[in-house]
Structure formats: structure tokens, C-alpha cells
Design an enzyme around this catalytic site. Structure first.
Site, PDB file in Angstrom:
ATOM      1  N   GLY A 166     -92.752 -83.148  34.847  1.00  0.00           N
ATOM      2  CA  GLY A 166     -93.117 -82.375  33.679  1.00  0.00           C
ATOM      3  C   GLY A 166     -94.413 -81.657  34.007  1.00  0.00           C
ATOM      4  O   GLY A 166     -94.799 -81.535  35.174  1.00  0.00           O
ATOM      5  N   ARG A 167     -95.115 -81.211  33.000  1.00  0.00           N
ATOM      6  CA  ARG A 167     -96.387 -80.529  33.243  1.00  0.00           C
ATOM      7  C   ARG A 167     -97.581 -81.466  33.211  1.00  0.00           C
ATOM      8  O   ARG A 167     -98.688 -81.089  33.576  1.00  0.00           O
ATOM      9  CB  ARG A 167     -96.570 -79.383  32.253  1.00  0.00           C
ATOM     10  CG  ARG A 167     -95.656 -78.197  32.595  1.00  0.00           C
ATOM     11  CD  ARG A 167     -95.870 -76.985  31.716  1.00  0.00           C
ATOM     12  NE  ARG A 167     -95.623 -77.285  30.314  1.00  0.00           N
ATOM     13  CZ  ARG A 167     -96.582 -77.363  29.381  1.00  0.00           C
ATOM     14  NH1 ARG A 167     -97.832 -77.155  29.672  1.00  0.00           N
ATOM     15  NH2 ARG A 167     -96.266 -77.645  28.141  1.00  0.00           N
ATOM     16  N   GLU A 226    -100.021 -81.645  36.184  1.00  0.00           N
ATOM     17  CA  GLU A 226    -100.915 -80.498  36.365  1.00  0.00           C
ATOM     18  C   GLU A 226    -102.287 -80.753  35.765  1.00  0.00           C
ATOM     19  O   GLU A 226    -103.305 -80.445  36.375  1.00  0.00           O
ATOM     20  CB  GLU A 226    -100.311 -79.244  35.732  1.00  0.00           C
ATOM     21  CG  GLU A 226     -99.038 -78.770  36.384  1.00  0.00           C
ATOM     22  CD  GLU A 226     -98.392 -77.636  35.604  1.00  0.00           C
ATOM     23  OE1 GLU A 226     -99.098 -76.935  34.846  1.00  0.00           O
ATOM     24  OE2 GLU A 226     -97.174 -77.456  35.748  1.00  0.00           O
ATOM     25  N   CYS A 260     -90.341 -84.844  40.617  1.00  0.00           N
ATOM     26  CA  CYS A 260     -90.542 -83.456  40.226  1.00  0.00           C
ATOM     27  C   CYS A 260     -91.960 -82.969  40.536  1.00  0.00           C
ATOM     28  O   CYS A 260     -92.302 -82.723  41.676  1.00  0.00           O
ATOM     29  CB  CYS A 260     -90.186 -83.293  38.751  1.00  0.00           C
ATOM     30  SG  CYS A 260     -89.974 -81.589  38.213  1.00  0.00           S
ATOM     31  N   HIS A 261     -92.830 -82.835  39.513  1.00  0.00           N
ATOM     32  CA  HIS A 261     -94.215 -82.412  39.702  1.00  0.00           C
ATOM     33  C   HIS A 261     -95.158 -83.598  39.924  1.00  0.00           C
ATOM     34  O   HIS A 261     -96.346 -83.405  40.141  1.00  0.00           O
ATOM     35  CB  HIS A 261     -94.694 -81.588  38.497  1.00  0.00           C
ATOM     36  CG  HIS A 261     -94.165 -80.191  38.476  1.00  0.00           C
ATOM     37  ND1 HIS A 261     -92.830 -79.899  38.298  1.00  0.00           N
ATOM     38  CD2 HIS A 261     -94.792 -79.001  38.616  1.00  0.00           C
ATOM     39  CE1 HIS A 261     -92.659 -78.589  38.323  1.00  0.00           C
ATOM     40  NE2 HIS A 261     -93.828 -78.022  38.514  1.00  0.00           N
ATOM     41  N   TYR A 307     -90.126 -80.987  43.051  1.00  0.00           N
ATOM     42  CA  TYR A 307     -89.522 -79.763  42.540  1.00  0.00           C
ATOM     43  C   TYR A 307     -89.690 -78.701  43.624  1.00  0.00           C
ATOM     44  O   TYR A 307     -90.809 -78.481  44.118  1.00  0.00           O
ATOM     45  CB  TYR A 307     -90.209 -79.348  41.235  1.00  0.00           C
ATOM     46  CG  TYR A 307     -89.539 -78.175  40.579  1.00  0.00           C
ATOM     47  CD1 TYR A 307     -88.242 -78.286  40.077  1.00  0.00           C
ATOM     48  CD2 TYR A 307     -90.187 -76.956  40.474  1.00  0.00           C
ATOM     49  CE1 TYR A 307     -87.616 -77.200  39.490  1.00  0.00           C
ATOM     50  CE2 TYR A 307     -89.569 -75.864  39.886  1.00  0.00           C
ATOM     51  CZ  TYR A 307     -88.279 -75.991  39.392  1.00  0.00           C
ATOM     52  OH  TYR A 307     -87.653 -74.920  38.813  1.00  0.00           O
TER      53      TYR A 307
END
Length: 187
Positions: free
Chosen positions: A87-88, A91, A117-118, A137
Site C-alpha cells: 500500500g502507500r 512511503e 508490494c511497496h 511491485y
């Protein structure tokens, strides 16, 4: 008892958070979700999906997630493994020294880490990707290469204590390999 920590936060991927939590609890293990905030606080996860005509994923509101242990109170020594959903959330977690410190502590101790993923962005922020082979990702390939990792575009990659996958469609092999690592470490 085996204890697992899931490190995520606002805009963490719903399917990666809850799949990991429920799969690990099926083993009879204790799973704690940590994020910035205090125990009992709630954050909103997201659902990323792929729609025809879009160059990348779309984002929809996901489930509310309750924090079990606040990020500032985490003691990595009291856990056997770490899960980094995508997900984000990764970040913004990369900019939080405590999140980076937690990841680094697990890596330095050689404890199993599952990144989706992230999620590998947190591995890079902790400086533990140099010379490692992983997946993530695919759009992050450049960033992982810049962090010294060797990117492989396949469903699951196991490199020592690290299990990585590209995204939620790879959840099953992700947790399958992570469970194997945890059981091998305990035996």
C-alpha cells in the site's frame, strides 16, 4: 508462543494486512499490528486494484484497522518475525526513524521478514537491501536496484530470512514461505 509484528499505517493495503494477520493466527501465533499512534487508535487501510485503461493501480477505501501496539513502544526483541504489507503506508513510514529502526533490528537479528508490494521500501530505508535478491511491485524495480538489491519479477522470492512478493495476488505463496521460515527457526 510465536509472536509476529505487522508494521503498517494509513493507506496500508487491506488485503496484505488482513491476509497475513489471519493466516498467522491460524498457526496459533500472536499477531500485533503496529503503526504510528497509540493502542486502540484506528487507521484506514486501502484496496488497490487494477482497472482496464489505467496505467497503474487504483485506490479505494479499505477497512478500519486497530493498532495493537504503538510504533514508539515496539520492542523488536519481543517478536519472532516482521510483516511489511504494501500500500502507500511504507512511503511515509520510511520517513519515521522508529519504523526504520524496527526494520533494521529485525534484519540485524536475522529474524524472518515478509515484505509485500511497496513493503520493500522500508527494507531499503533501513539499509538492508544491499546484495539481497527480492521482488516487489514491479514499478519499484529501479528504486530497489538503486538500494543495491537484485530485483526478480516472480511471485515469491526467498533470500535467507527475507520473503518478498509483488503484491496481494501473491499473498498465498508469501505467507506460505514466511510460515516455513518461522517454523524452521523455532525447530
Amino acid at each position: 508462543m510465536t509472536r509476529i509484528l505487522i508494521l503498517t499505517g494509513d493507506a496500508g493495503e487491506s488485503q496484505e494486512i488482513y491476509y497475513a494477520k489471519f493466516r498467522l493466527e491460524e498457526e496459533g501465533w500472536q499477531v500485533h499490528i503496529t503503526a504510528p499512534g497509540s493502542p486502540g487508535d484506528v487507521f484506514l487501510s486501502v484496496v488497490h486494484d487494477f482497472e482496464p485503461g489505467h496505467d497503474t493501480y487504483t485506490e479505494k477505501p479499505g477497512y478500519r484497522v486497530t493498532i495493537d501496539v504503538g510504533l514508539d513502544e515496539v520492542d523488536p526483541a519481543s517478536y519472532d518475525g516482521l510483516v511489511l504489507p504494501g500500500g502507500r503506508a511504507p512511503e511515509f513510514l520510511c520517513r519515521r526513524p522508529q519504523a526504520v529502526s524496527v526494520v533494521k533490528a529485525f534484519a540485524e537479528a536475522g529474524k524472518p521478514i515478509a515484505a509485500n508490494c511497496h513493503g520493500p521500501l522500508l527494507l531499503a530505508a533501513a539499509g538492508v537491501t544491499q546484495g539481497r535478491t527480492l521482488t516487489c511491485y514491479p514499478d519499484l524495480e529501479f528504486l530497489m536496484s538503486q538500494a543495491g538489491a537484485r530485483f526478480v519479477d516472480q511471485a515469491v522470492v526467498v533470500d535467507g530470512n527475507l520473503v518478498s512478493v509483488r503484491g496481494w495476488p501473491d499473498n498465498s505463496p508469501w505467507m506460505g514461505e514466511f510460515v516455513k521460515l518461522l517454523k524452521a527457526r523455532k525447530s
